[in-house]
Design a protein around this motif. Sequence first.
Motif, PDB file in Angstrom:
ATOM      1  N   VAL A 164       0.819  -1.221   0.000  1.00  0.00           N
ATOM      2  CA  VAL A 164       0.000   0.000   0.000  1.00  0.00           C
ATOM      3  C   VAL A 164       0.852   1.271   0.000  1.00  0.00           C
TER       4      VAL A 164
ATOM      5  N   GLN B 271       0.820   3.764  -3.197  1.00  0.00           N
ATOM      6  CA  GLN B 271       0.356   5.134  -2.948  1.00  0.00           C
ATOM      7  C   GLN B 271       1.431   6.146  -3.321  1.00  0.00           C
TER       8      GLN B 271
ATOM      9  N   SER C 162       1.621   6.453  -7.042  1.00  0.00           N
ATOM     10  CA  SER C 162       0.503   7.225  -7.608  1.00  0.00           C
ATOM     11  C   SER C 162       0.777   8.722  -7.576  1.00  0.00           C
TER      12      SER C 162
ATOM     13  N   GLN D  46      -3.372  12.343  -9.486  1.00  0.00           N
ATOM     14  CA  GLN D  46      -2.662  11.074  -9.333  1.00  0.00           C
ATOM     15  C   GLN D  46      -2.316  10.483 -10.696  1.00  0.00           C
TER      16      GLN D  46
ATOM     17  N   THR E  80      -9.397  -3.563  -3.440  1.00  0.00           N
ATOM     18  CA  THR E  80      -8.491  -2.418  -3.582  1.00  0.00           C
ATOM     19  C   THR E  80      -9.021  -1.194  -2.844  1.00  0.00           C
ATOM     20  N   LYS E  81     -10.330  -1.011  -2.802  1.00  0.00           N
ATOM     21  CA  LYS E  81     -10.906   0.084  -2.017  1.00  0.00           C
ATOM     22  C   LYS E  81     -10.660  -0.132  -0.533  1.00  0.00           C
TER      23      LYS E  81
ATOM     24  N   HIS F  70      -8.319  -1.603   0.988  1.00  0.00           N
ATOM     25  CA  HIS F  70      -6.929  -1.422   1.388  1.00  0.00           C
ATOM     26  C   HIS F  70      -6.320  -0.118   0.868  1.00  0.00           C
ATOM     27  N   GLN F  71      -7.165   0.735   0.287  1.00  0.00           N
ATOM     28  CA  GLN F  71      -6.740   2.069  -0.157  1.00  0.00           C
ATOM     29  C   GLN F  71      -5.602   2.009  -1.187  1.00  0.00           C
TER      30      GLN F  71
ATOM     31  N   ARG G  62      -6.926   3.857  -7.183  1.00  0.00           N
ATOM     32  CA  ARG G  62      -8.053   3.563  -8.062  1.00  0.00           C
ATOM     33  C   ARG G  62      -7.522   3.330  -9.472  1.00  0.00           C
TER      34      ARG G  62
END
Length: 326
Positions: free
Chosen positions: A160, A164, A167, A177, A198-199, A201-202, A205
């Motif tokens: 994650v 992140q 992104s 992003q 995926t939502k 665990h953030q 998108r």
Amino acid sequence: MKPILKLYRGYANEDELIVMGHIFKPTNREEYDFQKTKFRNAKSVIRMFRIKTQANADVYLHHEGQKIKTKSLADGYFKFCIPLQKAIGYGWVEFKVSIFYGDEEIFETGSLIRPYQGQFGFISDIDDTFLVSHTRNAFKKLYILLFRNVNDRKLFEGVVPHYQALSQAGRDNRSEQNAFFYVSSSEWNLYRFIVDFTKLHQLPRAVLLLKDIKTSLTDFFVTGRGNHNHKFEKIKHILEMYPHLKYTLLGDDSQEDPYLYENICKIFPLTVFAVYIRQTSRHKKQKTIDALKIMEELGVKTCYFVDSNQAIEHSKEIGLIKIDQP
């Protein structure tokens, strides 16, 4: 009972818009509930692979005052590839599709991305790249698919913060992003599970590009297996859709990712910036090492790693993410 219209995330550049989905025959079965446990979860998963698609259904895309018609293919899949008279906005944009049930028009709203102007794009596999799936052990893979719901499924530690950070690579504006694509040999049957996971665990998108839908119990037992050439074609298409971006490809060594990525690098020698391959067994695979060496000879930055923290440090070293990022 009404037919069911399912939309998937689409994508666009300045010249073309692409949206897709499936049409399913009417059913009184409840939609898969990802919160169920044990045998109830297994029953719901099996139902996802016993769906009935609807061929040659009329489908309408509503765009810029137009109502554009197509028909679903033999497996119920439909896809609109529409030339744009004027570019749509950047980021995630809504679109609307409809079908008819008698005189009633059934609408669904989806979303598509036009990547913000920038330097980087990211394409990631799913199974055993960020989602722990045990692809190398067919029985174990089926067991966790059947008996572990979305809350019980695991992802690899460190994924994650790495994703992140990627992104935001090369961006000062945190509201913008980079575009992410998840390209997998999982079938369209598992689309909503992957989106929900995926939502939860953030993870970034992303547009999902999956394998042809399965519609029988026999197909279920070979889910995610077979020929992986569709992944090559889908990755090639993305790079052709957005040729100005520098791409990072993320995968694992459990199946064909290293060799697919090697071939992509050979065809697009100026386009791929970095390749990350997760090691899924106790020892590194020589064939994977050889493939990565060839990519490095083409100027691609590579990382063959066990722990995502190794991948994070590598991304910092090559300047892909900033030092102060996780």
